[in-house]
Write a protein that holds these residues in place. Structure first.
Motif, PDB file in Angstrom:
ATOM      1  N   THR A  32       1.077  -1.621   0.328  1.00 54.54           N
ATOM      2  CA  THR A  32      -0.234   0.007  -0.410  1.00 54.54           C
ATOM      3  C   THR A  32       0.959   1.289  -0.407  1.00 54.54           C
ATOM      4  O   THR A  32       1.532   1.150   0.764  1.00 54.54           O
ATOM      5  CB  THR A  32      -0.983  -0.155   1.190  1.00 54.54           C
ATOM      6  OG1 THR A  32      -1.684  -0.928   1.408  1.00 54.54           O
ATOM      7  CG2 THR A  32      -2.045   0.792   1.008  1.00 54.54           C
ATOM      8  N   LEU A  33       0.911   2.132  -1.195  1.00 56.51           N
ATOM      9  CA  LEU A  33       1.333   3.490  -1.258  1.00 56.51           C
ATOM     10  C   LEU A  33      -0.011   4.719  -0.660  1.00 56.51           C
ATOM     11  O   LEU A  33      -1.144   4.992  -1.270  1.00 56.51           O
ATOM     12  CB  LEU A  33       1.629   3.550  -2.529  1.00 56.51           C
ATOM     13  CG  LEU A  33       2.304   5.206  -2.719  1.00 56.51           C
ATOM     14  CD1 LEU A  33       3.167   5.181  -1.689  1.00 56.51           C
ATOM     15  CD2 LEU A  33       2.474   5.466  -4.356  1.00 56.51           C
ATOM     16  N   VAL A  34      -0.019   4.787   0.079  1.00 61.73           N
ATOM     17  CA  VAL A  34      -0.665   6.047   1.630  1.00 61.73           C
ATOM     18  C   VAL A  34      -2.211   4.722   2.067  1.00 61.73           C
ATOM     19  O   VAL A  34      -2.211   4.086   2.396  1.00 61.73           O
ATOM     20  CB  VAL A  34      -1.743   6.832   0.720  1.00 61.73           C
ATOM     21  CG1 VAL A  34      -2.483   7.684   1.949  1.00 61.73           C
ATOM     22  CG2 VAL A  34      -0.031   7.962   0.293  1.00 61.73           C
ATOM     23  N   ASP A  35      -2.890   4.615   0.823  1.00 55.82           N
ATOM     24  CA  ASP A  35      -4.238   3.536   1.352  1.00 55.82           C
ATOM     25  C   ASP A  35      -4.307   3.117  -0.291  1.00 55.82           C
ATOM     26  O   ASP A  35      -5.898   2.345  -0.304  1.00 55.82           O
ATOM     27  CB  ASP A  35      -5.692   4.749   1.270  1.00 55.82           C
ATOM     28  CG  ASP A  35      -5.954   5.846   0.958  1.00 55.82           C
ATOM     29  OD1 ASP A  35      -5.135   6.113  -0.363  1.00 55.82           O
ATOM     30  OD2 ASP A  35      -6.943   6.812   1.055  1.00 55.82           O
ATOM     31  N   CYS A 258       9.302   2.519  -6.904  1.00 60.20           N
ATOM     32  CA  CYS A 258       8.831   1.724  -5.629  1.00 60.20           C
ATOM     33  C   CYS A 258       9.179   0.372  -5.377  1.00 60.20           C
ATOM     34  O   CYS A 258       8.662  -0.253  -4.610  1.00 60.20           O
ATOM     35  CB  CYS A 258       7.295   1.790  -5.571  1.00 60.20           C
ATOM     36  SG  CYS A 258       6.879   3.621  -4.897  1.00 60.20           S
ATOM     37  N   PHE A 264       9.439   3.816  -2.188  1.00 65.41           N
ATOM     38  CA  PHE A 264       8.569   3.297  -1.958  1.00 65.41           C
ATOM     39  C   PHE A 264       8.526   4.546  -0.972  1.00 65.41           C
ATOM     40  O   PHE A 264       7.609   4.976  -0.191  1.00 65.41           O
ATOM     41  CB  PHE A 264       8.542   2.673  -1.278  1.00 65.41           C
ATOM     42  CG  PHE A 264       7.125   1.917  -1.376  1.00 65.41           C
ATOM     43  CD1 PHE A 264       6.277   0.546  -1.899  1.00 65.41           C
ATOM     44  CD2 PHE A 264       6.073   1.955  -0.361  1.00 65.41           C
ATOM     45  CE1 PHE A 264       5.303   0.286  -2.143  1.00 65.41           C
ATOM     46  CE2 PHE A 264       4.956   1.582  -0.177  1.00 65.41           C
ATOM     47  CZ  PHE A 264       4.357   0.972  -0.576  1.00 65.41           C
ATOM     48  N   LEU A 265       8.952   4.657   0.481  1.00 63.82           N
ATOM     49  CA  LEU A 265       9.149   5.874   1.518  1.00 63.82           C
ATOM     50  C   LEU A 265       9.021   7.099   1.078  1.00 63.82           C
ATOM     51  O   LEU A 265       8.271   7.272   1.538  1.00 63.82           O
ATOM     52  CB  LEU A 265      10.230   5.267   2.415  1.00 63.82           C
ATOM     53  CG  LEU A 265      10.509   4.678   3.457  1.00 63.82           C
ATOM     54  CD1 LEU A 265      11.783   4.597   3.802  1.00 63.82           C
ATOM     55  CD2 LEU A 265       9.113   4.136   4.600  1.00 63.82           C
ATOM     56  N   THR A 268       5.534   7.386  -0.231  1.00 67.93           N
ATOM     57  CA  THR A 268       4.379   7.965   0.515  1.00 67.93           C
ATOM     58  C   THR A 268       4.475   9.379   1.434  1.00 67.93           C
ATOM     59  O   THR A 268       3.790   9.788   1.223  1.00 67.93           O
ATOM     60  CB  THR A 268       4.968   6.844   1.368  1.00 67.93           C
ATOM     61  OG1 THR A 268       4.961   5.364   0.995  1.00 67.93           O
ATOM     62  CG2 THR A 268       3.543   6.634   2.871  1.00 67.93           C
ATOM     63  N   GLY A 272       1.425  11.497   0.636  1.00 67.31           N
ATOM     64  CA  GLY A 272       1.099  11.985   1.809  1.00 67.31           C
ATOM     65  C   GLY A 272       0.863  13.339   1.523  1.00 67.31           C
ATOM     66  O   GLY A 272      -0.771  13.687   2.039  1.00 67.31           O
TER      67      GLY A 272
END
Length: 297
Positions: A32-35, A258, A264-265, A268, A272
């Motif tokens: 999951t990337l955020v939601d 990612c 990936f971080l 995010t 976000g």
């Protein structure tokens, strides 16, 4: 008249070993990337570009990926009873019509070119897109949509490209540019993972392609390239020699890798901060973290 691009191939057979132990039980593409899972970003981008048929090249252990796009009657009924209509709307974006998605298996990890070749019967004799879900691109107009619009003018084959620092060229396929026309470049050659000093430019290919079906004929020859794998860039490079119709496209947007933990971080945080409902709280937290780190130094 140039054919419309209505099919896209999503190579998702990789084991995601860089994200172990998480990927021991879940496919990397539904991390999951955020939601939203990574694959949802890829599907949304494809839909925006007019893609109607979605071809997934999978491998053993990817059942959760297939289930993700199915309807979930119990969950939907529960949300309906609770009056959570906004969540029902969110779920709708994850459902795919019957027959819109097809799955083919890649039994051996022989490279990206081989993964695309596995989908050849479903692609048929039409131009098609390839989307690598690891490359998530934040853009006002989705990257593949930008490319489809440019492709309507050029035809041929098109690869998404971005400038990279010379020392990172060895991680990418790199374009040998014949003519730079701004967002479009005509391509004289492509080199897969060159040494920094041998790279023909700093324009790297990233995970979006629009390809002519003749590329599949080139892949039929099953020639191994860099790393002993069947490279998609090699099959595209053959089209330069035969038809001289390969273009690089400098997309407008920011790409996040990612497939790596750091990327990936970063994605995010960026995604976000782009969300109205998360921006203030996340921004405040990041400022506090930065202050603590600066004080420690």
């Amino acid at each position: 008249m140039k054919s419309k691009v209505t099919k896209a191939v999503f190579p998702v057979a990789g084991l995601g070993t860089r994200f172990l132990p998480a990927t021991k039980s879940i496919p990397k593409e539904i991390m999951t990337l955020v939601d939203r899972p990574l694959i949802q970003y890829a599907i949304d981008e494809a839909r925006a570009a007019g893609i109607k048929e979605f071809i997934f090249v999978t491998s053993r252990g990817k059942g959760a990926l297939e289930d993700y796009f199915d309807h979930a009657p119990e969950l939907e009924n529960s949300l309906r009873r609770a009056g959570k209509d906004h969540l029902l709307e969110v779920l709708k974006t994850t459902n795919m019509d019957s027959g819109a998605i097809a799955y083919v298996r890649q039994h051996k990890a022989l490279g990206l070119g081989h993964a695309v070749w596995c989908a050849r019967r479903l692609i048929g004799n039409e131009p098609f897109a390839v989307i690598l879900p690891d490359d998530v691109i934040a853009a006002e107009k989705p990257c593949l949509q930008q490319m489809v619009e440019a492709y309507a003018e050029t035809g041929g084959n098109m690869v998404a490209a971005m400038e990279v620092p010379p020392e990172k060229a060895s991680s990418y396929g790199v374009l040998d540019v014949r003519e730079d026309m701004g967002s479009l470049v005509s391509v004289r050659g492509m080199v897969e993972k060159p040494k920094a000093e041998e790279a023909p430019s700093n324009l790297a290919v990233i995970g979006r392609y629009i390809l002519n079906p003749k590329v599949l004929n080139n892949l039929n020859r099953m020639r191994s390239g860099a790393g002993g794998e069947i490279q998609l860039t090699d099959a595209i490079a053959e089209e330069i020699e035969e038809s001289d119709n390969v273009y690089g496209f400098r997309f407008r947007g920011q790409r996040f890798d990612c497939g790596s933990k750091a990327g990936f971080l970063q994605a995010t945080v960026a995604f976000g901060l782009a969300r109205d409902d998360l921006r203030d709280e996340l921004s405040e937290f990041l400022q506090e973290m930065a202050a603590v780190q600066n004080a420690a130094e």
